[in-house]
Design a protein around this motif. Structure first.
Motif, PDB file in Angstrom:
ATOM      1  N   TRP A   1      -1.417  -1.689  -5.477  1.00 12.13           N
ATOM      2  CA  TRP A   1      -2.514  -1.628  -4.506  1.00 12.13           C
ATOM      3  C   TRP A   1      -3.284  -2.945  -4.473  1.00 12.13           C
ATOM      4  O   TRP A   1      -3.673  -3.432  -3.418  1.00 12.13           O
ATOM      5  CB  TRP A   1      -3.457  -0.490  -4.860  1.00 12.13           C
ATOM      6  CG  TRP A   1      -4.508  -0.241  -3.822  1.00 12.13           C
ATOM      7  CD1 TRP A   1      -5.761  -0.783  -3.754  1.00 12.13           C
ATOM      8  CD2 TRP A   1      -4.394   0.606  -2.667  1.00 12.13           C
ATOM      9  NE1 TRP A   1      -6.429  -0.327  -2.646  1.00 12.13           N
ATOM     10  CE2 TRP A   1      -5.615   0.518  -1.968  1.00 12.13           C
ATOM     11  CE3 TRP A   1      -3.365   1.426  -2.183  1.00 12.13           C
ATOM     12  CZ2 TRP A   1      -5.841   1.242  -0.789  1.00 12.13           C
ATOM     13  CZ3 TRP A   1      -3.601   2.147  -1.015  1.00 12.13           C
ATOM     14  CH2 TRP A   1      -4.824   2.039  -0.331  1.00 12.13           C
ATOM     15  N   ARG A   2      -3.483  -3.532  -5.662  1.00 13.16           N
ATOM     16  CA  ARG A   2      -4.206  -4.810  -5.737  1.00 13.16           C
ATOM     17  C   ARG A   2      -3.322  -5.991  -5.371  1.00 13.16           C
ATOM     18  O   ARG A   2      -3.816  -7.101  -5.183  1.00 13.16           O
ATOM     19  CB  ARG A   2      -4.761  -5.024  -7.150  1.00 13.16           C
ATOM     20  CG  ARG A   2      -5.821  -4.031  -7.580  1.00 13.16           C
ATOM     21  CD  ARG A   2      -6.552  -4.539  -8.818  1.00 13.16           C
ATOM     22  NE  ARG A   2      -5.626  -4.837  -9.898  1.00 13.16           N
ATOM     23  CZ  ARG A   2      -5.413  -4.036 -10.937  1.00 13.16           C
ATOM     24  NH1 ARG A   2      -6.034  -2.878 -11.011  1.00 13.16           N
ATOM     25  NH2 ARG A   2      -4.574  -4.380 -11.880  1.00 13.16           N
ATOM     26  N   GLY A   3      -1.988  -5.743  -5.340  1.00 16.90           N
ATOM     27  CA  GLY A   3      -1.073  -6.837  -5.060  1.00 16.90           C
ATOM     28  C   GLY A   3      -0.762  -7.664  -6.284  1.00 16.90           C
ATOM     29  O   GLY A   3      -0.347  -8.818  -6.179  1.00 16.90           O
ATOM     30  N   ASP A   4      -0.960  -7.062  -7.488  1.00 14.22           N
ATOM     31  CA  ASP A   4      -0.747  -7.798  -8.720  1.00 14.22           C
ATOM     32  C   ASP A   4       0.718  -7.875  -9.121  1.00 14.22           C
ATOM     33  O   ASP A   4       1.061  -8.515 -10.112  1.00 14.22           O
ATOM     34  CB  ASP A   4      -1.516  -7.146  -9.884  1.00 14.22           C
ATOM     35  CG  ASP A   4      -3.013  -7.287  -9.710  1.00 14.22           C
ATOM     36  OD1 ASP A   4      -3.418  -8.085  -8.850  1.00 14.22           O
ATOM     37  OD2 ASP A   4      -3.758  -6.608 -10.436  1.00 14.22           O
ATOM     38  N   ALA A   5       1.592  -7.207  -8.380  1.00 12.46           N
ATOM     39  CA  ALA A   5       3.005  -7.198  -8.775  1.00 12.46           C
ATOM     40  C   ALA A   5       3.601  -8.596  -8.739  1.00 12.46           C
ATOM     41  O   ALA A   5       4.541  -8.912  -9.443  1.00 12.46           O
ATOM     42  CB  ALA A   5       3.794  -6.274  -7.842  1.00 12.46           C
ATOM     43  N   CYS A   6       3.019  -9.435  -7.933  1.00 15.32           N
ATOM     44  CA  CYS A   6       3.499 -10.812  -7.811  1.00 15.32           C
ATOM     45  C   CYS A   6       2.367 -11.612  -7.231  1.00 15.32           C
ATOM     46  O   CYS A   6       1.634 -11.121  -6.390  1.00 15.32           O
ATOM     47  CB  CYS A   6       4.706 -10.862  -6.880  1.00 15.32           C
ATOM     48  SG  CYS A   6       5.279 -12.516  -6.436  1.00 15.32           S
ATOM     49  N   CYS A   7       2.194 -12.823  -7.671  1.00 22.60           N
ATOM     50  CA  CYS A   7       1.096 -13.611  -7.142  1.00 22.60           C
ATOM     51  C   CYS A   7       1.320 -13.919  -5.666  1.00 22.60           C
ATOM     52  O   CYS A   7       2.437 -13.935  -5.183  1.00 22.60           O
ATOM     53  CB  CYS A   7       0.958 -14.910  -7.933  1.00 22.60           C
ATOM     54  SG  CYS A   7       2.364 -16.017  -7.748  1.00 22.60           S
TER      55      CYS A   7
ATOM     56  N   ARG B   1       0.827  -1.201   0.000  1.00 23.91           N
ATOM     57  CA  ARG B   1       0.000   0.000   0.000  1.00 23.91           C
ATOM     58  C   ARG B   1       0.867   1.259   0.000  1.00 23.91           C
ATOM     59  O   ARG B   1       0.550   2.260  -0.655  1.00 23.91           O
ATOM     60  CB  ARG B   1      -0.936  -0.012   1.216  1.00 23.91           C
ATOM     61  CG  ARG B   1      -2.016  -1.102   1.140  1.00 23.91           C
ATOM     62  CD  ARG B   1      -2.968  -0.837  -0.009  1.00 23.91           C
ATOM     63  NE  ARG B   1      -3.869  -1.933  -0.284  1.00 23.91           N
ATOM     64  CZ  ARG B   1      -5.054  -2.111   0.291  1.00 23.91           C
ATOM     65  NH1 ARG B   1      -5.454  -1.265   1.240  1.00 23.91           N
ATOM     66  NH2 ARG B   1      -5.831  -3.112  -0.056  1.00 23.91           N
ATOM     67  N   ALA B   2       1.968   1.227   0.738  1.00 23.09           N
ATOM     68  CA  ALA B   2       2.876   2.379   0.765  1.00 23.09           C
ATOM     69  C   ALA B   2       3.489   2.619  -0.617  1.00 23.09           C
ATOM     70  O   ALA B   2       3.611   3.763  -1.072  1.00 23.09           O
ATOM     71  CB  ALA B   2       3.975   2.157   1.803  1.00 23.09           C
ATOM     72  N   ILE B   3       3.857   1.536  -1.299  1.00 22.08           N
ATOM     73  CA  ILE B   3       4.429   1.655  -2.637  1.00 22.08           C
ATOM     74  C   ILE B   3       3.382   2.202  -3.607  1.00 22.08           C
ATOM     75  O   ILE B   3       3.675   3.078  -4.435  1.00 22.08           O
ATOM     76  CB  ILE B   3       4.955   0.289  -3.114  1.00 22.08           C
ATOM     77  CG1 ILE B   3       6.166  -0.126  -2.277  1.00 22.08           C
ATOM     78  CG2 ILE B   3       5.326   0.329  -4.600  1.00 22.08           C
ATOM     79  CD1 ILE B   3       6.598  -1.564  -2.485  1.00 22.08           C
ATOM     80  N   ALA B   4       2.142   1.708  -3.497  1.00 20.39           N
ATOM     81  CA  ALA B   4       1.069   2.185  -4.374  1.00 20.39           C
ATOM     82  C   ALA B   4       0.836   3.681  -4.181  1.00 20.39           C
ATOM     83  O   ALA B   4       0.687   4.437  -5.153  1.00 20.39           O
ATOM     84  CB  ALA B   4      -0.221   1.410  -4.094  1.00 20.39           C
ATOM     85  N   MET B   5       0.801   4.120  -2.928  1.00 23.42           N
ATOM     86  CA  MET B   5       0.590   5.541  -2.649  1.00 23.42           C
ATOM     87  C   MET B   5       1.726   6.387  -3.213  1.00 23.42           C
ATOM     88  O   MET B   5       1.513   7.525  -3.652  1.00 23.42           O
ATOM     89  CB  MET B   5       0.455   5.763  -1.142  1.00 23.42           C
ATOM     90  CG  MET B   5      -0.813   5.169  -0.540  1.00 23.42           C
ATOM     91  SD  MET B   5      -2.325   5.765  -1.339  1.00 23.42           S
ATOM     92  CE  MET B   5      -2.244   7.514  -0.933  1.00 23.42           C
ATOM     93  N   SER B   6       2.937   5.846  -3.237  1.00 25.95           N
ATOM     94  CA  SER B   6       4.059   6.604  -3.788  1.00 25.95           C
ATOM     95  C   SER B   6       3.885   6.800  -5.296  1.00 25.95           C
ATOM     96  O   SER B   6       4.200   7.870  -5.832  1.00 25.95           O
ATOM     97  CB  SER B   6       5.387   5.880  -3.492  1.00 25.95           C
ATOM     98  OG  SER B   6       5.536   4.714  -4.274  1.00 25.95           O
ATOM     99  N   PHE B   7       3.344   5.793  -5.971  1.00 31.06           N
ATOM    100  CA  PHE B   7       3.062   5.932  -7.399  1.00 31.06           C
ATOM    101  C   PHE B   7       1.988   7.003  -7.637  1.00 31.06           C
ATOM    102  O   PHE B   7       2.114   7.838  -8.543  1.00 31.06           O
ATOM    103  CB  PHE B   7       2.565   4.606  -7.974  1.00 31.06           C
ATOM    104  CG  PHE B   7       3.650   3.640  -8.355  1.00 31.06           C
ATOM    105  CD1 PHE B   7       4.557   3.930  -9.366  1.00 31.06           C
ATOM    106  CD2 PHE B   7       3.763   2.415  -7.717  1.00 31.06           C
ATOM    107  CE1 PHE B   7       5.544   3.022  -9.731  1.00 31.06           C
ATOM    108  CE2 PHE B   7       4.738   1.501  -8.077  1.00 31.06           C
ATOM    109  CZ  PHE B   7       5.629   1.803  -9.082  1.00 31.06           C
ATOM    110  N   PHE B   8       0.930   6.967  -6.837  1.00 31.51           N
ATOM    111  CA  PHE B   8      -0.167   7.923  -7.010  1.00 31.51           C
ATOM    112  C   PHE B   8       0.286   9.362  -6.723  1.00 31.51           C
ATOM    113  O   PHE B   8      -0.149  10.304  -7.397  1.00 31.51           O
ATOM    114  CB  PHE B   8      -1.335   7.545  -6.100  1.00 31.51           C
ATOM    115  CG  PHE B   8      -1.970   6.220  -6.429  1.00 31.51           C
ATOM    116  CD1 PHE B   8      -2.053   5.785  -7.740  1.00 31.51           C
ATOM    117  CD2 PHE B   8      -2.473   5.407  -5.423  1.00 31.51           C
ATOM    118  CE1 PHE B   8      -2.638   4.558  -8.061  1.00 31.51           C
ATOM    119  CE2 PHE B   8      -3.056   4.189  -5.731  1.00 31.51           C
ATOM    120  CZ  PHE B   8      -3.138   3.756  -7.045  1.00 31.51           C
TER     121      PHE B   8
END
Length: 238
Positions: free
Chosen positions: A201-207, A86-93
């Motif tokens: 955010w969805r966790g799709d970076a890796c299964c 979630r922290a990584i996703a927020m950094s992208f946004f």
């Protein structure tokens, strides 16, 4: 029939992989701090939105890498996986929001960026360095089955795309005087950042390694990105 765990990576191997993640992240932070300082200063001098955005991306990438350091500072790093993602996703946004606002403002006001040879050299250097860091971290993250480590490697890989886009924008401005290329490139950067943020955010970076382990023999694989392969190999059919 569910796959029955028989043997997994040894604890010694996992310790090596966790240590490798921390070292790679530390190298990424060091490079990006330098990159950010050079890009922002050069961008201010040249009034280049794309170059400043590139520098801010480096700062945001540091925050993403810091989340990984925090996660892997714990022996039980899997418990911190979701929070790190979630922290990584927020950094992208955050990157996408800033770059979009600045690019639109530049286009509407017709602000022309000056030439920046320093920016071109910096983008070229990043185009060489960042893919190597990203690939190394991605391999290590997949070996651990860590979605957050793979997502952070994508953040690093995005820096490669940013470098290429920035190089094109600055080069076109220098050679042809197309001032609008700079903010247009910045908007393309924002689109890439939003897409990567949604995946993180969805966790799709890796299964999910657990989903991979619980896949039945006759069912479809939990994912096809190669990330679940270490988990499935560690838990063969019974």
């Amino acid at each position: 029939m569910l796959l029955t765990p028989t043997a997994g990576p040894t604890e010694a191997r996992r310790l090596v992989l966790r240590r490798r993640v921390r070292l790679l992240v530390a190298a990424t932070i060091t490079y990006n701090m330098t990159e950010a300082a050079v890009a922002i200063i050069a961008g201010r001098i040249a009034s280049s939105t794309a170059l400043i955005g590139f520098g801010l991306d480096s700062i945001i990438e540091v925050s993403s890498a810091a989340a990984i350091l925090w996660q892997f500072s714990s022996p039980d790093h899997e418990r911190r996986e979701r929070a790190a993602l979630r922290a990584i996703a927020m950094s992208f946004f955050a990157l996408a929001a800033y770059v979009s606002i600045e690019a639109v403002r530049t286009l509407l006001l017709g602000e022309r960026a000056e030439h920046s040879v320093v920016g071109i050299v910096l983008a070229g250097a990043s185009l060489l360095i960042m893919p190597m860091l990203s690939a190394a971290q991605r391999r290590t993250g997949r070996a651990l089955g860590s979605a957050s480590a793979v997502a952070d490697s994508k953040q690093t890989l995005l820096c490669t795309y940013l470098s290429a886009a920035l190089l094109v924008g600055l080069g076109v401005n220098l050679l042809l005087g197309w001032w609008w290329a700079d903010p247009v490139v910045a908007l393309l950067i924002a689109v890439l950042a939003v897409n990567e943020g949604r995946e993180a955010w969805r966790g799709d970076a890796c299964c999910n390694p657990v989903a991979a382990i619980n896949t039945t023999k006759d069912s479809e694989p939990a994912c096809d990105d190669g990330c679940c392969q270490p988990a499935r190999a560690a838990f063969p059919d019974s």
